[in-house]
Scaffold this motif. Structure first.
Motif, PDB file in Angstrom:
ATOM      1  N   UNK A 104     131.858  59.235 -49.479  1.00  0.00           N
ATOM      2  CA  UNK A 104     131.042  58.907 -50.438  1.00  0.00           C
ATOM      3  C   UNK A 104     130.770  59.874 -51.403  1.00  0.00           C
ATOM      4  N   UNK A 105     130.806  61.272 -50.977  1.00  0.00           N
ATOM      5  CA  UNK A 105     130.469  62.384 -51.923  1.00  0.00           C
ATOM      6  C   UNK A 105     131.567  62.468 -52.748  1.00  0.00           C
ATOM      7  N   UNK A 106     133.082  62.330 -52.271  1.00  0.00           N
ATOM      8  CA  UNK A 106     133.931  62.752 -53.276  1.00  0.00           C
ATOM      9  C   UNK A 106     133.951  61.325 -54.121  1.00  0.00           C
ATOM     10  N   UNK A 107     133.628  60.157 -53.643  1.00  0.00           N
ATOM     11  CA  UNK A 107     133.613  58.871 -54.433  1.00  0.00           C
ATOM     12  C   UNK A 107     132.646  59.469 -55.849  1.00  0.00           C
ATOM     13  N   UNK A 108     131.363  59.932 -55.335  1.00  0.00           N
ATOM     14  CA  UNK A 108     130.282  60.083 -56.489  1.00  0.00           C
ATOM     15  C   UNK A 108     131.034  61.176 -57.398  1.00  0.00           C
ATOM     16  N   UNK A 109     131.685  62.424 -56.805  1.00  0.00           N
ATOM     17  CA  UNK A 109     132.160  63.305 -57.733  1.00  0.00           C
ATOM     18  C   UNK A 109     133.264  62.816 -58.439  1.00  0.00           C
ATOM     19  N   UNK A 110     133.939  62.047 -58.250  1.00  0.00           N
ATOM     20  CA  UNK A 110     135.108  61.345 -59.003  1.00  0.00           C
ATOM     21  C   UNK A 110     134.575  60.635 -60.172  1.00  0.00           C
ATOM     22  N   UNK A 111     133.479  59.725 -59.708  1.00  0.00           N
ATOM     23  CA  UNK A 111     132.843  59.087 -60.669  1.00  0.00           C
ATOM     24  C   UNK A 111     132.344  59.734 -61.668  1.00  0.00           C
ATOM     25  N   UNK A 112     131.447  60.916 -61.279  1.00  0.00           N
ATOM     26  CA  UNK A 112     131.085  62.049 -62.380  1.00  0.00           C
ATOM     27  C   UNK A 112     132.062  62.693 -63.212  1.00  0.00           C
ATOM     28  N   UNK A 113     133.008  63.051 -62.724  1.00  0.00           N
ATOM     29  CA  UNK A 113     133.858  63.655 -63.641  1.00  0.00           C
ATOM     30  C   UNK A 113     134.487  62.768 -64.527  1.00  0.00           C
ATOM     31  N   UNK A 114     134.892  61.569 -64.132  1.00  0.00           N
ATOM     32  CA  UNK A 114     135.259  60.383 -65.067  1.00  0.00           C
ATOM     33  C   UNK A 114     134.257  60.337 -66.127  1.00  0.00           C
ATOM     34  N   UNK A 115     133.088  59.996 -65.661  1.00  0.00           N
ATOM     35  CA  UNK A 115     131.922  59.475 -66.768  1.00  0.00           C
ATOM     36  C   UNK A 115     132.092  60.910 -67.668  1.00  0.00           C
ATOM     37  N   UNK A 116     132.044  62.138 -67.183  1.00  0.00           N
ATOM     38  CA  UNK A 116     131.669  63.045 -68.311  1.00  0.00           C
ATOM     39  C   UNK A 116     133.058  63.077 -69.254  1.00  0.00           C
ATOM     40  N   UNK A 117     134.266  62.810 -68.556  1.00  0.00           N
ATOM     41  CA  UNK A 117     135.428  62.497 -69.472  1.00  0.00           C
ATOM     42  C   UNK A 117     135.316  61.277 -70.395  1.00  0.00           C
ATOM     43  N   UNK A 118     134.326  60.358 -70.092  1.00  0.00           N
ATOM     44  CA  UNK A 118     134.155  59.336 -71.025  1.00  0.00           C
ATOM     45  C   UNK A 118     134.966  58.102 -70.818  1.00  0.00           C
ATOM     46  N   UNK A 119     135.247  57.994 -69.548  1.00  0.00           N
ATOM     47  CA  UNK A 119     135.662  56.772 -68.977  1.00  0.00           C
ATOM     48  C   UNK A 119     134.682  55.530 -68.792  1.00  0.00           C
ATOM     49  N   UNK A 120     134.897  54.513 -68.599  1.00  0.00           N
ATOM     50  CA  UNK A 120     133.903  53.284 -68.676  1.00  0.00           C
ATOM     51  C   UNK A 120     133.565  53.404 -67.200  1.00  0.00           C
ATOM     52  N   UNK A 121     132.471  52.992 -66.635  1.00  0.00           N
ATOM     53  CA  UNK A 121     131.713  52.956 -65.268  1.00  0.00           C
ATOM     54  C   UNK A 121     132.775  52.229 -64.440  1.00  0.00           C
ATOM     55  N   UNK A 122     133.572  51.234 -64.739  1.00  0.00           N
ATOM     56  CA  UNK A 122     134.435  50.736 -63.730  1.00  0.00           C
ATOM     57  C   UNK A 122     135.845  51.592 -63.756  1.00  0.00           C
TER      58      UNK A 122
END
Ligand code: KDG
Length: 311
Positions: A255-273
């Protein structure tokens, strides 16, 4: 400069090998854990600029953690060494297929964290702050530090992601539920797993859980459902994100790695999905190995795995 920051309690992990059982003669692999530290390391492996804040003991375990963050490229320049309190530990004890976390963390250095330990600008200059319910559960002052950091982040337009990460061994359920529901309402993204979503909302179905999480006040809810993938919900969208079909050995830290990947991709400007898709792929890698940290993938591996999934 760190763009994605987290703080909380790092732990040294003693993880029972699948064979042996919990009694004498069992083999334990030494590794590292602590949800907020796992998040920082995963962020760095996934090519995010990670910053981490905590306190470690003036002991061998504290030094091992400092070496780990340095080797992983996590900015731990604000981590303090506490001469009076030790670094926390946990054992993952296995009896057959059931795993239990046994903590040795009471009175740890990290449990002394308080609002004054978060330096000026550390949250304000970041793009994203990730906070967790475990940091709130380890002590009153650490919980205050979470609230203060979230308020500072909001005032500075730093995105706040929140994983309630409810650990019933650390605090009574009624308290965990009240504090995590209150915190979820203050954050931009609330990211529980399915079981926690059920605890938080009293609902059973992923759709109902997601809707109730949004009603609490978070604009975005991400429900992590392991081999069933994830759900990403906002007022405008409800998306189911798939998972890879893998053989799970140990879910610790996924779950922590999921959160981190979500954070990295969000900062890169990807959509939430799309961010959750990278999270799902990276988490699938973690569950295939023993321990919270060893099996966190590098970015190119996570990207390759994500390429096997589509929305
Ligand atoms: O999310 C994984 C963590 O639970 C694990 O690394 C240990 O931080 C830990 C905890 O407090 O349970």
């Amino acid at each position: 400069m760190a763009e994605i920051v987290s703080f909380g309690e790092p732990l040294v992990e003693f993880n029972a090998e699948a064979v042996g059982g919990p009694r004498s003669g069992a083999l334990y692999s030494i590794g590292f854990g602590g949800d907020s530290s796992n998040f920082a390391i995963a962020t760095a492996r996934l090519d995010g600029r990670a910053g981490y804040l905590t306190r470690v003991g003036d002991d061998r375990f504290g030094r091992m953690l400092l070496d780990l963050w340095r080797d992983e490229g996590v900015d731990a320049s604000r981590v303090a060494t506490d001469p009076e309190h030790p670094t926390g530990l946990y054992f993952i004890v296995r009896d057959g297929s059931a795993a239990e976390f046994v903590y040795r963390r009471d009175g740890s250095a990290a449990a002394q964290l308080c609002p004054e330990h978060i330096p000026d600008g550390w949250v304000e200059r970041a793009r994203l702050l990730h906070v967790t319910g475990i940091t709130q559960a380890i002590g009153r002052s650490a919980c205050d530090a979470v609230f203060q950091a979230v308020e500072r982040a909001r005032a500075a337009d730093t995105i706040v992601t929140y994983d309630p990460n409810i650990r019933p061994k650390l605090w009574p359920l009624h308290e965990a539920r009240a504090v995590t529901r209150y915190t979820a309402a203050m954050c931009d993204v609330v990211m529980p797993n399915l079981e926690e979503g059920r605890l938080l909302t009293g609902r059973d179905d992923p759709y109902d859980i997601a809707m109730e999480l949004l009603e609490l006040g978070a604009p975005l809810a991400v429900l992590k459902m392991g081999s069933a993938g994830a759900v990403v919900a906002s007022a405008a969208d409800y998306t189911r994100v798939p998972a890879l079909d893998v053989r799970a050995v140990d879910p610790t830290g996924a779950g922590d790695t999921f959160n981190a990947a979500f954070a990295v991709a969000t900062v890169e400007g990807r959509s939430p999905a799309a961010a959750a898709l990278l999270g799902s792929a990276a988490a699938a890698h973690v569950v295939q190995g023993l321990g919270a940290v060893n099996s966190i993938p590098q970015r190119r591996v996570a990207d390759r795995l994500a390429g096997e999934l589509s929305l």
